[in-house]
Design a protein around this motif. Structure first.
Motif, short mmCIF file in Angstrom:
data_model
loop_
_atom_site.label_atom_id
_atom_site.label_comp_id
_atom_site.label_asym_id
_atom_site.label_seq_id
_atom_site.Cartn_x
_atom_site.Cartn_y
_atom_site.Cartn_z
N LYS A 62 0.80 -1.22 0.00
CA LYS A 62 0.00 0.00 0.00
C LYS A 62 0.84 1.27 0.00
CE LYS A 62 -3.55 -0.36 2.65
NZ LYS A 62 -4.43 -0.31 3.84
N VAL A 63 1.89 1.32 0.80
CA VAL A 63 2.70 2.54 0.92
C VAL A 63 3.37 2.87 -0.40
CG1 VAL A 63 4.67 3.61 2.07
CG2 VAL A 63 3.04 2.26 3.40
N LEU A 70 0.91 9.65 -5.73
CA LEU A 70 1.28 11.05 -5.53
C LEU A 70 2.19 11.54 -6.65
CD1 LEU A 70 1.91 11.22 -1.67
CD2 LEU A 70 -0.09 12.03 -2.92
N GLU A 71 3.11 10.70 -7.06
CA GLU A 71 4.04 11.08 -8.12
C GLU A 71 3.31 11.29 -9.44
OE1 GLU A 71 6.97 11.96 -7.69
OE2 GLU A 71 7.76 10.98 -5.90
N GLN A 72 2.27 10.51 -9.68
CA GLN A 72 1.56 10.59 -10.95
C GLN A 72 0.58 11.76 -11.02
OE1 GLN A 72 -0.62 7.03 -11.97
NE2 GLN A 72 -1.63 7.99 -13.73
N TYR A 73 -0.15 11.99 -9.93
CA TYR A 73 -1.24 12.96 -9.98
C TYR A 73 -0.93 14.31 -9.33
CZ TYR A 73 -4.68 9.55 -11.68
OH TYR A 73 -5.38 8.65 -12.44
N TRP A 74 0.14 14.40 -8.56
CA TRP A 74 0.44 15.62 -7.81
C TRP A 74 1.61 16.38 -8.40
CZ3 TRP A 74 -1.35 16.96 -2.51
CH2 TRP A 74 -2.47 16.19 -2.13
N CYS A 75 1.72 17.65 -8.01
CA CYS A 75 2.85 18.49 -8.41
C CYS A 75 3.28 19.35 -7.24
CB CYS A 75 2.47 19.38 -9.60
SG CYS A 75 1.27 20.67 -9.20
N ASP A 76 4.49 19.86 -7.32
CA ASP A 76 4.94 20.86 -6.36
C ASP A 76 4.42 22.20 -6.86
OD1 ASP A 76 6.43 18.99 -4.84
OD2 ASP A 76 8.00 19.07 -6.36
N GLY A 77 3.83 22.97 -5.99
CA GLY A 77 3.30 24.26 -6.44
C GLY A 77 3.02 25.17 -5.26
N SER A 78 2.77 26.43 -5.57
CA SER A 78 2.47 27.40 -4.51
C SER A 78 1.13 27.06 -3.90
CB SER A 78 2.45 28.82 -5.08
OG SER A 78 1.48 28.92 -6.10
N ASN A 79 0.96 27.46 -2.67
CA ASN A 79 -0.25 27.12 -1.93
C ASN A 79 -1.25 28.25 -2.00
OD1 ASN A 79 -2.16 26.35 0.01
ND2 ASN A 79 -0.63 25.14 1.08
N GLY A 80 -2.43 27.97 -2.55
CA GLY A 80 -3.44 29.00 -2.66
C GLY A 80 -4.61 28.81 -1.72
N GLY A 93 2.67 14.49 1.98
CA GLY A 93 2.22 13.13 1.74
C GLY A 93 3.36 12.14 1.61
N ILE A 94 4.40 12.51 0.88
CA ILE A 94 5.55 11.63 0.69
C ILE A 94 6.31 11.44 2.00
CG2 ILE A 94 7.80 11.43 -0.45
CD1 ILE A 94 6.48 12.53 -2.97
#
Length: 205
Positions: A62-63, A70-80, A93-94
């Motif tokens: 699972k981990v 997370l790697e597939q659907y997420w990105c690093d970005g500014s927080n709004g 998350g990671i």
């Protein structure tokens, strides 16, 4: 005087051109975002389907599966979005998944996961940015009895970023009802999640 009037006229013309440019940009950007809304909704719904799949994986896998998600659907970005205890970024998350693995991995085998998306509301949150609010319910069944610590749903919640107030059907089942808020950015033609937050749905309805 004539020179002053000529300068003033040039200034007015320049201001008018800038205004027209801004209006055109906003109009085109809004029209483009309107076309993107179904794409964003489809991406959010696909992600939640993958969240369910990952949480049903064998406990020992699972981990790693959650990290790939997370790697597939997420990105690093500014927080709004407003900072809150329940908010999670890709980095959060990671880091949480790394701690789980260091502590021996997941011990909560999920046997059944029945979820329902009640609604998805998508609004523009700036250029190339959107906020999706999802009313989401899930009934989760486990192999073993669950303690009072709650169960963090992989892909949505992390260390401390989950509710221990989930309604227990019995010691092996929990029911959750959340208002999920996703912040998404358009990256290389794809919409990626930058952060996720949740509240008990009753607080938002």
């Amino acid at each position: 005087m004539k020179r002053f009037l000529r300068k003033m006229n040039r200034g007015l013309i320049l201001a008018a051109l800038i205004l027209v440019g801004v209006v055109i940009f906003v109009t085109v950007d809004n029209a483009r975002f309107k076309r993107s809304k179904p794409v964003i909704q489809k991406q959010v719904e696909a992600y939640l389907e993958e969240v369910k799949r990952v949480n049903l994986e064998p406990a020992e896998e699972k981990v790693d599966q959650a990290k790939e998600l997370l790697e597939q659907y997420w990105c690093d970005g500014s927080n709004g979005m407003n900072m809150s205890y329940s908010q999670m970024s890709k980095e959060d998350g990671i880091a949480y998944l790394k701690r789980v693995k260091e502590q021996g991995g997941d011990r909560n085998q999920v046997l059944d996961y029945i979820d329902m998306i009640r609604s998805v509301d998508i609004v523009k949150n700036g250029p190339g940015c959107a906020k999706a609010v999802v009313f989401y319910e899930a009934s989760i069944g486990f192999e073993k009895e669950q303690g009072d610590g709650g169960y963090p749903i992989y892909g949505l919640q992390g260390d401390g970023y989950y509710s221990s107030e989930a309604k227990k059907e019995d010691d092996k089942h929990i029911n959750v009802s959340y208002s999920l808020s996703f912040l998404l950015y358009e990256k290389d033609g794809q919409w990626k999640i930058s952060s996720a937050d949740y509240n008990e749905a009753d607080e938002q309805m």
